[in-house]
Scaffold this motif. Structure first.
Motif, PDB file in Angstrom:
ATOM      1  N   ILE A   1       3.372   9.680  -9.778  1.00 44.77           N
ATOM      2  CA  ILE A   1       2.670  10.005 -11.191  1.00 44.77           C
ATOM      3  C   ILE A   1       1.998  11.292 -11.038  1.00 44.77           C
ATOM      4  O   ILE A   1       1.857  12.067 -12.077  1.00 44.77           O
ATOM      5  CB  ILE A   1       2.018   8.535 -11.386  1.00 44.77           C
ATOM      6  CG1 ILE A   1       2.872   7.589 -11.467  1.00 44.77           C
ATOM      7  CG2 ILE A   1       1.253   8.968 -12.683  1.00 44.77           C
ATOM      8  CD1 ILE A   1       2.187   6.228 -11.809  1.00 44.77           C
ATOM      9  N   TRP A   2       1.287  11.465 -10.011  1.00 45.27           N
ATOM     10  CA  TRP A   2       0.400  12.580  -9.752  1.00 45.27           C
ATOM     11  C   TRP A   2       1.362  13.982 -10.014  1.00 45.27           C
ATOM     12  O   TRP A   2       0.980  14.684 -10.688  1.00 45.27           O
ATOM     13  CB  TRP A   2      -0.216  12.595  -8.367  1.00 45.27           C
ATOM     14  CG  TRP A   2      -0.760  13.979  -7.958  1.00 45.27           C
ATOM     15  CD1 TRP A   2      -0.324  14.976  -7.702  1.00 45.27           C
ATOM     16  CD2 TRP A   2      -2.195  14.018  -8.245  1.00 45.27           C
ATOM     17  NE1 TRP A   2      -1.294  16.059  -7.379  1.00 45.27           N
ATOM     18  CE2 TRP A   2      -2.575  15.400  -7.626  1.00 45.27           C
ATOM     19  CE3 TRP A   2      -3.382  13.191  -8.303  1.00 45.27           C
ATOM     20  CZ2 TRP A   2      -3.730  15.894  -7.455  1.00 45.27           C
ATOM     21  CZ3 TRP A   2      -4.480  13.948  -8.317  1.00 45.27           C
ATOM     22  CH2 TRP A   2      -4.871  15.056  -7.884  1.00 45.27           C
ATOM     23  N   LEU A   3       2.380  14.028  -9.438  1.00 47.98           N
ATOM     24  CA  LEU A   3       3.467  14.951  -9.655  1.00 47.98           C
ATOM     25  C   LEU A   3       3.793  15.122 -10.941  1.00 47.98           C
ATOM     26  O   LEU A   3       3.725  16.300 -11.600  1.00 47.98           O
ATOM     27  CB  LEU A   3       4.469  15.094  -8.494  1.00 47.98           C
ATOM     28  CG  LEU A   3       3.843  15.360  -7.085  1.00 47.98           C
ATOM     29  CD1 LEU A   3       5.065  15.167  -6.079  1.00 47.98           C
ATOM     30  CD2 LEU A   3       3.250  16.607  -6.868  1.00 47.98           C
TER      31      LEU A   3
ATOM     32  N   PHE B   1       1.876   6.505  -6.779  1.00 50.93           N
ATOM     33  CA  PHE B   1       0.590   7.301  -7.153  1.00 50.93           C
ATOM     34  C   PHE B   1       1.039   8.826  -6.707  1.00 50.93           C
ATOM     35  O   PHE B   1       0.851   9.619  -7.853  1.00 50.93           O
ATOM     36  CB  PHE B   1      -0.428   6.832  -6.159  1.00 50.93           C
ATOM     37  CG  PHE B   1      -1.450   8.228  -6.084  1.00 50.93           C
ATOM     38  CD1 PHE B   1      -2.365   8.166  -7.407  1.00 50.93           C
ATOM     39  CD2 PHE B   1      -1.621   8.899  -5.128  1.00 50.93           C
ATOM     40  CE1 PHE B   1      -3.317   9.136  -7.277  1.00 50.93           C
ATOM     41  CE2 PHE B   1      -2.657   9.759  -5.207  1.00 50.93           C
ATOM     42  CZ  PHE B   1      -3.495  10.028  -6.313  1.00 50.93           C
ATOM     43  N   VAL B   2       1.841   9.219  -5.819  1.00 50.18           N
ATOM     44  CA  VAL B   2       2.157  10.342  -5.573  1.00 50.18           C
ATOM     45  C   VAL B   2       3.161  10.974  -6.740  1.00 50.18           C
ATOM     46  O   VAL B   2       3.165  12.168  -7.347  1.00 50.18           O
ATOM     47  CB  VAL B   2       2.894  10.400  -4.191  1.00 50.18           C
ATOM     48  CG1 VAL B   2       3.534  11.966  -4.126  1.00 50.18           C
ATOM     49  CG2 VAL B   2       1.660  10.500  -3.165  1.00 50.18           C
TER      50      VAL B   2
ATOM     51  N   SER C   1       2.423  14.032 -13.657  1.00 51.92           N
ATOM     52  CA  SER C   1       1.352  14.173 -14.677  1.00 51.92           C
ATOM     53  C   SER C   1       0.833  15.674 -14.632  1.00 51.92           C
ATOM     54  O   SER C   1      -0.203  15.999 -15.008  1.00 51.92           O
ATOM     55  CB  SER C   1       0.269  13.334 -14.674  1.00 51.92           C
ATOM     56  OG  SER C   1      -0.398  13.398 -13.343  1.00 51.92           O
ATOM     57  N   GLU C   2       1.304  16.639 -13.566  1.00 54.39           N
ATOM     58  CA  GLU C   2       0.667  17.893 -13.522  1.00 54.39           C
ATOM     59  C   GLU C   2       0.543  18.609 -14.995  1.00 54.39           C
ATOM     60  O   GLU C   2      -0.722  19.241 -15.114  1.00 54.39           O
ATOM     61  CB  GLU C   2       1.391  18.678 -12.462  1.00 54.39           C
ATOM     62  CG  GLU C   2       0.997  20.176 -12.156  1.00 54.39           C
ATOM     63  CD  GLU C   2       1.117  20.297 -10.913  1.00 54.39           C
ATOM     64  OE1 GLU C   2       0.210  21.325 -10.370  1.00 54.39           O
ATOM     65  OE2 GLU C   2       1.787  19.904 -10.100  1.00 54.39           O
TER      66      GLU C   2
ATOM     67  N   GLY D   1       2.447   1.460  -3.167  1.00 52.58           N
ATOM     68  CA  GLY D   1       1.358   2.220  -4.121  1.00 52.58           C
ATOM     69  C   GLY D   1       1.369   3.552  -3.940  1.00 52.58           C
ATOM     70  O   GLY D   1       1.186   4.391  -5.157  1.00 52.58           O
ATOM     71  N   TRP D   2       1.257   3.885  -2.731  1.00 57.05           N
ATOM     72  CA  TRP D   2       1.020   5.501  -2.601  1.00 57.05           C
ATOM     73  C   TRP D   2       2.031   6.173  -3.174  1.00 57.05           C
ATOM     74  O   TRP D   2       1.862   7.468  -3.667  1.00 57.05           O
ATOM     75  CB  TRP D   2       0.947   5.619  -1.040  1.00 57.05           C
ATOM     76  CG  TRP D   2       0.501   6.881  -0.641  1.00 57.05           C
ATOM     77  CD1 TRP D   2      -0.541   7.926  -0.827  1.00 57.05           C
ATOM     78  CD2 TRP D   2       1.552   7.586  -0.215  1.00 57.05           C
ATOM     79  NE1 TRP D   2      -0.194   8.938  -0.255  1.00 57.05           N
ATOM     80  CE2 TRP D   2       0.908   8.907   0.019  1.00 57.05           C
ATOM     81  CE3 TRP D   2       2.839   7.483   0.197  1.00 57.05           C
ATOM     82  CZ2 TRP D   2       1.780  10.017   0.670  1.00 57.05           C
ATOM     83  CZ3 TRP D   2       3.597   8.753   0.737  1.00 57.05           C
ATOM     84  CH2 TRP D   2       3.055  10.020   1.033  1.00 57.05           C
TER      85      TRP D   2
ATOM     86  N   TYR E   1      -2.609  18.022 -16.710  1.00 55.62           N
ATOM     87  CA  TYR E   1      -3.851  18.491 -15.930  1.00 55.62           C
ATOM     88  C   TYR E   1      -3.852  19.851 -16.382  1.00 55.62           C
ATOM     89  O   TYR E   1      -5.128  20.416 -16.364  1.00 55.62           O
ATOM     90  CB  TYR E   1      -3.750  18.055 -14.579  1.00 55.62           C
ATOM     91  CG  TYR E   1      -5.217  18.328 -13.668  1.00 55.62           C
ATOM     92  CD1 TYR E   1      -6.391  17.539 -14.256  1.00 55.62           C
ATOM     93  CD2 TYR E   1      -5.150  19.312 -12.980  1.00 55.62           C
ATOM     94  CE1 TYR E   1      -7.405  17.909 -13.558  1.00 55.62           C
ATOM     95  CE2 TYR E   1      -6.388  19.516 -12.387  1.00 55.62           C
ATOM     96  CZ  TYR E   1      -7.235  18.991 -12.742  1.00 55.62           C
ATOM     97  OH  TYR E   1      -8.646  19.161 -11.906  1.00 55.62           O
ATOM     98  N   GLU E   2      -2.864  20.722 -16.153  1.00 58.13           N
ATOM     99  CA  GLU E   2      -2.877  22.190 -16.383  1.00 58.13           C
ATOM    100  C   GLU E   2      -3.617  22.546 -17.889  1.00 58.13           C
ATOM    101  O   GLU E   2      -4.336  23.371 -17.910  1.00 58.13           O
ATOM    102  CB  GLU E   2      -1.496  22.617 -16.332  1.00 58.13           C
ATOM    103  CG  GLU E   2      -0.792  22.842 -14.983  1.00 58.13           C
ATOM    104  CD  GLU E   2      -1.719  23.934 -14.068  1.00 58.13           C
ATOM    105  OE1 GLU E   2      -2.123  24.737 -14.408  1.00 58.13           O
ATOM    106  OE2 GLU E   2      -2.060  23.300 -12.703  1.00 58.13           O
TER     107      GLU E   2
ATOM    108  N   THR F   1       0.919  -1.046   0.066  1.00 56.71           N
ATOM    109  CA  THR F   1      -0.043   0.253   0.107  1.00 56.71           C
ATOM    110  C   THR F   1       0.843   1.156  -0.184  1.00 56.71           C
ATOM    111  O   THR F   1       0.740   2.204  -0.891  1.00 56.71           O
ATOM    112  CB  THR F   1      -0.798   0.146   1.323  1.00 56.71           C
ATOM    113  OG1 THR F   1      -1.638  -1.247   1.311  1.00 56.71           O
ATOM    114  CG2 THR F   1      -1.856   1.111   1.026  1.00 56.71           C
ATOM    115  N   ILE F   2       2.019   1.306   0.876  1.00 57.27           N
ATOM    116  CA  ILE F   2       2.847   2.417   1.180  1.00 57.27           C
ATOM    117  C   ILE F   2       3.432   2.782  -0.383  1.00 57.27           C
ATOM    118  O   ILE F   2       3.571   3.886  -0.727  1.00 57.27           O
ATOM    119  CB  ILE F   2       3.746   2.205   2.205  1.00 57.27           C
ATOM    120  CG1 ILE F   2       2.913   2.344   3.283  1.00 57.27           C
ATOM    121  CG2 ILE F   2       4.835   3.117   2.132  1.00 57.27           C
ATOM    122  CD1 ILE F   2       3.858   2.058   4.687  1.00 57.27           C
TER     123      ILE F   2
END
Lengths: 490, 152
Positions: A473-475, A470-471, A477-478, A466-467, A481-482, A463-464
């Protein structure tokens, strides 16, 4: 004050050098001093003049004596009492004024049932002898009734046995019983009254023991053909006898909770000189010598704490793991781990207790019968463990019993308890209190030591991970999104 | 009374029509039924496909990423729960930590999704995406800290 008491104790110890484990001051209550001579062998045996060891200091007193007192300054003035039956025909010599509860016929103001019980409560021992020739005072009957020992209601009753009597002396009346020396009352009970001899029991008073009291034990029972009857009764046939057969106890014992002993001896006459070494003849014609002298010694020895007295020596407990690399208790003591006040749940603990048995003039190792067991309880309100102690070693004077066990999974204030109460042995009740704590935070096994939990440990870390992914990829992929945001803004 | 009459009448009246009618009916209905479900299935498939296409086209990239992560959490948590059911919950703290980590992470991620979804802009206009993400990271770190400690 303190030094005075200790000085007094030392002097007392100097005085008390008898055989008994509790003391040697023996009060003999005898009404007629002229009768003293009839029991002279018995007195000699008690004083130990002939065989030099028993060493009781006998004080002869008449119950009529006003100055007689069992207590002095609130303490016992004597260690033991031997009560001989009063010769007077149950008449009230002493009418006690003021105290309504006391029976009019008794042994006098110094020997009321209340005082005798107080004497027992203060660890004094009493040997009470009865005789059918002289009626038992009502105060004695009521005292016995209080102890659940019942005497025949008519005061002249005696025990007869038409199959086991002395043909030499009682060919007509059959009231001199011949009995073999005591056998054990139960297979697991120690027998202190055994022997091969024959005991002559002339004109005995029957006793019947109540069922409810665990403190009572018969020492000598009549044979199954015996019964109790009143010779004054004119009837030809005895109807409804007070007691018959083995129901009749001729010698009974009561050991109080404080281990003080009280023995009822059914026939005072059996202690007289003439019965000590007398030739008797049984119904089937066998001649034999009475063993009354030996039996009297056994009875007085038991009653006056010469035998069957248990003494607890060292009581120790420690963690079993300590003895692994340091054998023996002494090394444990040296390491300073003996008798800790606190244990943890599920600890392996070893408990040792040293017990000796006083036997006539020395301490001997206690032997526990195979059918019996000395038990250890580990108890908090109720026992969590009740385990048999095993004898691991013997010294010349004692046996060391031991047991290793795992403490229960329950924290609290526990105690090691040895509660050994057996007929004819003094009571042992030893308690050692310890705290049992729960596991400390760092005493649990680490998570990875339990393989069953590996899946969940993996679950947390997956879980950690994966988190984290996730964080990341999130950063990363900014910008995309913009753009969408920008479009929407437009 | 009417059913009795009918039963009396039926042998007297035409025998053939009675079996005929049902047979034709069954044949027609069977053919219809075989065709109708395929049509509905096709429509369901198309609906699902359209739904999926629409989701792919209109959902922003980050929301998709969140959905993937949440699906991953559901799978991981489900596997742990199945393991607990099959093997037993012996190190119970380990189970609680492992399962709780996925559930907690799922909840935190769901709230992040709600706050950052452009469709909810009206409700969460005051919360910037950066702020929502920072909350999410902080909450997750606390959750992980607790879970790792709880598992000992």
């Amino acid at each position: 004050m303190r030094w005075f008491v200790s000085l007094l104790l030392i002097t007392l110890l100097g005085l008390v050098q008898g055989l008994s484990s509790t003391g040697s001051r023996l009060l003999v209550v005898i009404e007629e001093s002229s009768e003293k001579a009839q029991y002279s062998t018995f007195w000699d045996d008690l004083e130990g003049k002939s065989n030099n060891c028993r060493g009781y200091k006998l004080t002869f007193e008449s119950p009529k004596n006003d100055k007689l007192s069992l207590f002095q300054h609130g303490e016992r003035a004597f260690d033991h009492i031997l009560l001989l039956p009063p010769k007077s025909k149950g008449t009230s010599f002493y009418t006690i004024t003021g105290d309504v509860d006391l029976p009019s016929s008794g042994l006098g103001p110094a020997l009321t049932p209340k005082l005798l019980l107080q004497f027992i409560n203060q660890n004094g021992n009493i040997l009470l002898t009865l005789s059918s020739d002289s009626p038992t005072p009502t105060s004695i009957s009521s005292l016995l009734l209080e102890l659940d020992i019942h005497l025949p209601p008519d005061r002249d009753s005696l025990v007869v046995d038409h199959f086991n009597y002395d043909t030499a002396s009682a060919s007509e009346k059959h009231d001199v019983l011949l009995l073999p020396q005591g056998s054990r009352i139960r297979s697991d009970v120690r027998n202190y009254f055994g022997g091969d001899g024959t005991i002559a029991f002339p004109r005995a008073v029957a006793q019947e023991l109540g069922n409810s009291s665990p403190l009572l034990a018969p020492i000598l029972r009549a044979k199954s053909t015996a019964y109790s009857y009143n010779p004054k009764d004119e009837a030809e046939v005895v109807e409804d006898p007070f007691a018959v057969g083995e129901q009749i106890s001729l010698v009974s014992s009561m050991q109080a909770r404080n281990s003080a002993r009280f023995t009822v001896f059914g026939s005072a006459e059996a202690l007289e000189n003439k019965w000590f070494d007398r030739k008797v003849k049984s119904v089937d014609g066998r001649d034999s010598k009475t063993a009354n002298r030996e039996f009297a010694k056994q009875i007085t020895a038991w009653t006056f704490m010469e035998v069957g007295v248990l003494k607890v020596g060292r009581v120790e407990h420690h963690l079993s793991s300590i003895t692994g690399d340091a054998p023996g208790n002494d090394s444990v003591a040296q390491l300073g781990y003996l008798n800790p006040t606190i244990y943890r749940v599920k600890n392996d603990v070893t408990f040792n207790i040293e017990i000796s048995e006083y036997s006539y003039d020395q301490l001997t190792p206690l032997k526990v019968d195979a059918s019996d067991a000395l038990q250890l309880e580990f108890t908090m309100l109720s026992p969590y463990h009740r385990l048999d102690l095993v004898s691991i070693s013997q010294t010349p004077n004692s046996t060391v019993f031991s047991r290793t066990f795992k403490l229960p999974d329950q924290h609290g204030i526990f105690s090691f308890r040895v509660n050994h109460k057996r007929p004819f042995l003094t009571n042992v009740d030893v308690k050692r209190e310890v705290t049992v704590r729960h596991f400390a935070h760092d005493e649990w096994p680490r998570s990875w030591e339990i393989s069953a939990g590996w899946v969940w440990i993996a679950g947390v870390w997956i879980t950690i991970a994966g988190w984290v992914a996730f964080v990341g990829i999130w950063l990363w992929s900014e910008p995309a999104y913009e753009q969408s945001k920008g479009k929407k803004m437009q | 009374m009417p059913p009795k009459r009918a039963s009396q009448i039926s042998p007297n009246a035409s025998v053939p029509p009675i079996p005929k009618a049902p047979s034709s009916a069954t044949s027609s209905s069977s053919s219809k039924s075989s065709s109708a479900p395929t049509q509905t299935a096709q429509t369901a498939q198309t609906v699902l496909f359209d739904l999926w296409q629409r989701y792919l086209n209109t959902t922003p990239q980050r929301v998709k990423l969140i959905d993937v992560f949440m699906a991953f959490l559901v799978v991981v948590g489900g596997l742990q729960f199945v393991y607990c059911v099959l093997v037993g919950n012996y190190p119970f703290n380990a189970f609680l930590a492992g399962f709780g980590a996925t559930v907690g992470q799922f909840v935190l991620t769901a709230s992040l999704r709600i706050q950052t979804n452009p469709e909810n802009k009206r409700e969460f206009g005051s919360v910037s995406h950066e702020r929502a993400f920072a909350d999410f990271v902080l909450g997750s770190l606390i959750l992980h800290f607790f879970c790792v400690n709880f598992i000992n």
